[in-house]
Design an enzyme around this catalytic site. Sequence first.
Site, PDB file in Angstrom:
ATOM      1  N   TYR A  42      11.202   9.565 -11.187  1.00 51.40           N
ATOM      2  CA  TYR A  42      10.820   8.187 -11.495  1.00 51.40           C
ATOM      3  C   TYR A  42      10.894   7.902 -12.993  1.00 51.40           C
ATOM      4  O   TYR A  42      10.827   6.750 -13.419  1.00 51.40           O
ATOM      5  CB  TYR A  42       9.401   7.861 -11.006  1.00 51.40           C
ATOM      6  CG  TYR A  42       9.154   8.064  -9.522  1.00 51.40           C
ATOM      7  CD1 TYR A  42      10.198   8.271  -8.631  1.00 51.40           C
ATOM      8  CD2 TYR A  42       7.867   8.057  -9.006  1.00 51.40           C
ATOM      9  CE1 TYR A  42       9.960   8.472  -7.277  1.00 51.40           C
ATOM     10  CE2 TYR A  42       7.625   8.250  -7.662  1.00 51.40           C
ATOM     11  CZ  TYR A  42       8.678   8.467  -6.794  1.00 51.40           C
ATOM     12  OH  TYR A  42       8.431   8.664  -5.465  1.00 51.40           O
ATOM     13  N   LEU A  46       3.738   0.057   3.196  1.00 44.04           N
ATOM     14  CA  LEU A  46       3.770  -1.372   3.557  1.00 44.04           C
ATOM     15  C   LEU A  46       5.176  -1.793   3.986  1.00 44.04           C
ATOM     16  O   LEU A  46       5.482  -2.984   4.032  1.00 44.04           O
ATOM     17  CB  LEU A  46       3.317  -2.214   2.350  1.00 44.04           C
ATOM     18  CG  LEU A  46       1.910  -1.916   1.836  1.00 44.04           C
ATOM     19  CD1 LEU A  46       1.635  -2.657   0.524  1.00 44.04           C
ATOM     20  CD2 LEU A  46       0.870  -2.291   2.884  1.00 44.04           C
ATOM     21  N   ILE A  98       0.112   5.507  -0.035  1.00 47.05           N
ATOM     22  CA  ILE A  98       0.217   5.413  -1.501  1.00 47.05           C
ATOM     23  C   ILE A  98       0.957   4.125  -1.876  1.00 47.05           C
ATOM     24  O   ILE A  98       2.038   4.166  -2.460  1.00 47.05           O
ATOM     25  CB  ILE A  98       0.914   6.663  -2.090  1.00 47.05           C
ATOM     26  CG1 ILE A  98       2.210   7.012  -1.327  1.00 47.05           C
ATOM     27  CG2 ILE A  98      -0.022   7.855  -2.087  1.00 47.05           C
ATOM     28  CD1 ILE A  98       3.047   8.106  -2.015  1.00 47.05           C
ATOM     29  N   ASN A 135      -5.486  -3.921  -1.852  1.00 44.13           N
ATOM     30  CA  ASN A 135      -5.055  -2.695  -1.161  1.00 44.13           C
ATOM     31  C   ASN A 135      -6.136  -1.616  -1.149  1.00 44.13           C
ATOM     32  O   ASN A 135      -6.057  -0.664  -0.377  1.00 44.13           O
ATOM     33  CB  ASN A 135      -3.768  -2.158  -1.794  1.00 44.13           C
ATOM     34  CG  ASN A 135      -2.585  -3.088  -1.569  1.00 44.13           C
ATOM     35  OD1 ASN A 135      -2.684  -4.042  -0.797  1.00 44.13           O
ATOM     36  ND2 ASN A 135      -1.478  -2.812  -2.231  1.00 44.13           N
TER      37      ASN A 135
HETATM   38  P1  NAD Z   1       5.375   0.096  -0.509  1.00 43.53           P
HETATM   39  O1  NAD Z   1       5.370   0.086   0.969  1.00 43.53           O
HETATM   40  O2  NAD Z   1       4.201   0.601  -1.232  1.00 43.53           O
HETATM   41  O3  NAD Z   1       5.688  -1.415  -0.920  1.00 43.53           O
HETATM   42  C1  NAD Z   1       5.611  -1.823  -2.249  1.00 43.53           C
HETATM   43  C2  NAD Z   1       5.934  -3.316  -2.293  1.00 43.53           C
HETATM   44  O4  NAD Z   1       4.939  -4.049  -1.576  1.00 43.53           O
HETATM   45  C3  NAD Z   1       5.966  -3.875  -3.700  1.00 43.53           C
HETATM   46  O5  NAD Z   1       7.119  -4.660  -3.810  1.00 43.53           O
HETATM   47  C4  NAD Z   1       4.715  -4.737  -3.809  1.00 43.53           C
HETATM   48  O6  NAD Z   1       4.919  -5.858  -4.568  1.00 43.53           O
HETATM   49  C5  NAD Z   1       4.430  -5.114  -2.367  1.00 43.53           C
HETATM   50  N1  NAD Z   1       2.973  -5.198  -2.133  1.00 43.53           N
HETATM   51  C6  NAD Z   1       2.040  -4.280  -2.486  1.00 43.53           C
HETATM   52  N2  NAD Z   1       0.806  -4.672  -2.109  1.00 43.53           N
HETATM   53  C7  NAD Z   1       0.966  -5.883  -1.518  1.00 43.53           C
HETATM   54  C8  NAD Z   1       0.053  -6.800  -0.939  1.00 43.53           C
HETATM   55  N3  NAD Z   1      -1.270  -6.553  -0.894  1.00 43.53           N
HETATM   56  N4  NAD Z   1       0.546  -7.952  -0.413  1.00 43.53           N
HETATM   57  C9  NAD Z   1       1.873  -8.211  -0.468  1.00 43.53           C
HETATM   58  N5  NAD Z   1       2.792  -7.373  -1.009  1.00 43.53           N
HETATM   59  C10 NAD Z   1       2.345  -6.223  -1.530  1.00 43.53           C
HETATM   60  O7  NAD Z   1       6.734   0.839  -0.953  1.00 43.53           O
HETATM   61  P2  NAD Z   1       7.124   1.939  -2.048  1.00 43.53           P
HETATM   62  O8  NAD Z   1       6.776   1.510  -3.415  1.00 43.53           O
HETATM   63  O9  NAD Z   1       8.534   2.292  -1.766  1.00 43.53           O
HETATM   64  O10 NAD Z   1       6.232   3.201  -1.667  1.00 43.53           O
HETATM   65  C11 NAD Z   1       4.994   3.463  -2.315  1.00 43.53           C
HETATM   66  C12 NAD Z   1       5.064   4.711  -3.149  1.00 43.53           C
HETATM   67  O11 NAD Z   1       5.506   5.819  -2.366  1.00 43.53           O
HETATM   68  C13 NAD Z   1       6.090   4.656  -4.290  1.00 43.53           C
HETATM   69  O12 NAD Z   1       5.659   3.882  -5.368  1.00 43.53           O
HETATM   70  C14 NAD Z   1       6.243   6.130  -4.597  1.00 43.53           C
HETATM   71  O13 NAD Z   1       5.142   6.589  -5.374  1.00 43.53           O
HETATM   72  C15 NAD Z   1       6.205   6.737  -3.208  1.00 43.53           C
HETATM   73  N6  NAD Z   1       7.563   6.981  -2.630  1.00 43.53           N
HETATM   74  C16 NAD Z   1       7.939   8.254  -2.379  1.00 43.53           C
HETATM   75  C17 NAD Z   1       9.192   8.525  -1.853  1.00 43.53           C
HETATM   76  C18 NAD Z   1       9.578   9.944  -1.578  1.00 43.53           C
HETATM   77  O14 NAD Z   1      10.757  10.208  -1.356  1.00 43.53           O
HETATM   78  N7  NAD Z   1       8.656  10.879  -1.570  1.00 43.53           N
HETATM   79  C19 NAD Z   1      10.095   7.480  -1.586  1.00 43.53           C
HETATM   80  C20 NAD Z   1       9.685   6.175  -1.840  1.00 43.53           C
HETATM   81  C21 NAD Z   1       8.424   5.927  -2.351  1.00 43.53           C
END
Ligand code: NAD
Length: 280
Positions: free
Chosen positions: A40, A179, A222, A234
Site C-alpha cells: 500500500y 462493504l 476492516i 462504521n
Molecule cells: P471496503 O468494503 O472497506 O469499502 C470501502 C469503500 O466503502 C470506500 O470507498 C468508502 O468510501 C466506502 N464506505 C466506507 N464506509 C461507508 C459508509 N458507512 N457508508 C457508505 N460508504 C462507505 O473495501 P476495501 O477498502 O477494499 O477493503 C477494506 C480494507 O481491506 C482495505 O482498506 C485494506 O486494508 C484491506 N484489503 C485487503 C486486501 C488483501 O488482499 N488482503 C485486498 C483489499 C483490501
Amino acid sequence: MESIPRPGFGVWLIAPDATESAVAGALATGYRHVDTAAAYGNEPAVGRAVRAFGGDVHVTTKYFNPGDDHGYDDARAAFEESFDRLGLDRIDLYLVHWPVRAGGGFVESWRALADLRDDPRLGSIGVSNFSRAHLNAVVDATGVTPAVNQIELHPYFQQAELRREHAERGVATVAWGPLGQGDQHDERVLDDPVLAEIAAAHGRSVAQVVLRWHLQLGTIPIPKAADPDHMRANLDVFDFELTGADMDAIAALDRGTRYGPDPDTHDFPGSYGGRPVGRA
Ligand code: NAD
C-alpha cells in the site's frame, strides 16, 4: 493470539500523504486496529499516526510476494523493512499477502514467517487470500497453522465453505472489502434493496447492517472510510442486533461474486493498486 479489535480500519488506496491524518482520525474516533501492507506504500504514515496516538493499537501489515525473488530470504528481509518503515515496537500481525506465484513459492514465504514467531518484535503470523488448498500446503509443509486468513468477504461473496474450514482449524477470519468496496463496482452491496429494508427496520444505514452482519458471523471486518461520518458510523454497530430472519435474508444474497482477483489464477503481472509489483 491476542484478540483482534473489531472493526479494524483498512488503509488500502489511501494515498501515503493522506494516510497519517486518516489513521489519526480513526484512532481518535475509537478504532484500535489498523490494517496496512507493504504494497500500500503507506506503512510510514500508519506508524507516525500510531506513534503520535500513543495508546495500544493492533497493527497488521503484509509481505507482498508476487515478485520473482519472493521466498524465504525475501520474506525475512521484507519483515525487517516493514518493521523499520512502521517504526513501532512490534508488528502485531504479519501476513503473507497472496498465495502467489504458482509453483508454491508462498510455502517458503510462510516458512520464513513461521521462523520469525519467537521474535519479540512480532505478535502473530497469518496469511491472506488463501484457499483451503493453500492452507493445506503451508500447514503440511511446516506444521504451523496461520492465526488468521484475511479474505474477500461481503454479502455478495460470503465464503461459507472457507469460513467452515477456518472454524475447524482455529483460523480467525478477517474480512477485506467488507462493504463490497463501496461504489467501486456496478453491482453495489451498499445499494442492495434487501439490505436497505433491513437497515430501515433497525433505523441504521446499510453499511452498519453489513458490519453488524460481519460481527454476528464472527468475522473481523476492516472497512476503509476516509469520510469522518462513515468512520464513526462504521464503529457504531454494537447497540443493535440482527434477527435470525435478517441473518437468513442476508445469507440468501450470496452471489459468489468476487470483486478482487482470484488467488488461484492471479499473480499480479505489473502492478498492485497502481503500484509496481516486487518488494515495496
Ligand atoms: P471496503 O468494503 O472497506 O469499502 C470501502 C469503500 O466503502 C470506500 O470507498 C468508502 O468510501 C466506502 N464506505 C466506507 N464506509 C461507508 C459508509 N458507512 N457508508 C457508505 N460508504 C462507505 O473495501 P476495501 O477498502 O477494499 O477493503 C477494506 C480494507 O481491506 C482495505 O482498506 C485494506 O486494508 C484491506 N484489503 C485487503 C486486501 C488483501 O488482499 N488482503 C485486498 C483489499 C483490501
